[in-house]
Structures are given as structure tokens and as C-alpha cells.
Design an enzyme around this catalytic site. Structure first.
Site, PDB file in Angstrom:
ATOM      1  N   HIS A  57      44.451  37.761  29.387  1.00 19.18           N
ATOM      2  CA  HIS A  57      45.122  37.693  30.688  1.00 19.18           C
ATOM      3  C   HIS A  57      44.808  38.874  31.616  1.00 19.18           C
ATOM      4  CE1 HIS A  57      47.565  40.439  28.384  1.00 19.18           C
ATOM      5  NE2 HIS A  57      48.040  40.882  29.537  1.00 19.18           N
ATOM      6  N   HIS A  72      44.461  41.463  36.748  1.00 21.69           N
ATOM      7  CA  HIS A  72      45.530  40.851  35.951  1.00 21.69           C
ATOM      8  C   HIS A  72      45.625  39.385  36.371  1.00 21.69           C
ATOM      9  CE1 HIS A  72      49.279  40.470  33.748  1.00 21.69           C
ATOM     10  NE2 HIS A  72      49.081  41.700  33.293  1.00 21.69           N
TER      11      HIS A  72
END
Length: 148
Positions: A57, A72
Site C-alpha cells: 500500500h 501512499h
């Protein structure tokens, strides 16, 4: 100066639009955010350098000048434990700016009740060091901001 590229296609919305107080207040560092297009895609390296941290992620790439950029992919996506993400590179790899790093589907992230908004942060940058932030539509690989 370091030119930081958009890691994903979507709309540049600024850090204030990130639904996480740590990112939206700039506590991680200055930068911007992208509300990604919904559907399968690839997140690319925003700068050339070495992948210092790689999670499904999120990832950090550090350039030869020592500057690190954090990407992110969505908010609270660590809770997915990698589901819906496919690594296309490995921690320690050297990458070119624009090289694919992670495949993902922002629509799946959103369907799971999480925000797919992607903060892109200049780590350890001083206030005022990030300029020329893109606004509106961006494609992966377009200039997102400059770090002076």
C-alpha cells in the site's frame, strides 16, 4: 531541484483533501495528493532512485541526491494486508522515474469503505521547498511538483 512525477492517474487535489489528519496537516512532509481514477492501474516511481521501503500500500523511493518521496496508495489501506495490491518491484531495486512499482485497483479500495486518495510526500523537506504543485487532471508520469 527534484521533479516529482504523479505516481497515478487522477486529479491532483492537495494534501488538505486527504481524509487523514497526519497527511492533511503536512506532518509527514509537504507535497500533494491525487484522487485516482477508479479502475485497475499501476502506481509508478515518482523519481528515479532506490526503493528503500516497499509495502503493498505504500513505498518510499530515495534519489541519488538523498531525497526521499513517499507514495501512499489510499488511506487506511495497511488494514488490507496486501489484498488487492501486486508488487511489480522489490525493496532495494533501482527504478527509473515512471517505472511501475505496484498494481492496484482504487475502485476496490473505495468499495471496501476506504479512501483511495494517494498522498505524495517529500520526506524531510523544509517548509516552502515544494512548489509548482499540479492542479486538476494528471496522468501517471506527469510532473506533480518541484522540490527545491
Amino acid at each position: 531541484m527534484t521533479t516529482v512525477l504523479a505516481p497515478v492517474e487522477g486529479a491532483a487535489v492537495g494534501l488538505a483533501a486527504v481524509p487523514d489528519p497526519v497527511f492533511s496537516a503536512g506532518m509527514v512532509g509537504p507535497g500533494t495528493a491525487i484522487d485516482p481514477c477508479r479502475g485497475p492501474g499501476k502506481a509508478v516511481a515518482p523519481i528515479a532512485g532506490k526503493i528503500m521501503k516497499l509495502h503493498p500500500h505504500a513505498y518510499v523511493i530515495v534519489g541519488d541526491d538523498g531525497r526521499g518521496v513517499l507514495v501512499h496508495l489510499g488511506i487506511d489501506t495497511v488494514q488490507l494486508k496486501g489484498r488487492g495490491f501486486q508488487l511489480l518491484a522489490a525493496e532495494g531495486d533501482r527504478v527509473s522515474a515512471g517505472q511501475p512499482v505496484v498494481a492496484w485497483d482504487p475502485a476496490e479500495v473505495e468499495a471496501g469503505g476506504r479512501s483511495p486518495v494517494c498522498p505524495v510526500v517529500a520526506l524531510d523537506a523544509l517548509d516552502g521547498a515544494v512548489t509548482a504543485l499540479a492542479q486538476g487532471a494528471v496522468r501517471a508520469g506527469d510532473e506533480l511538483f518541484r522540490w527545491t
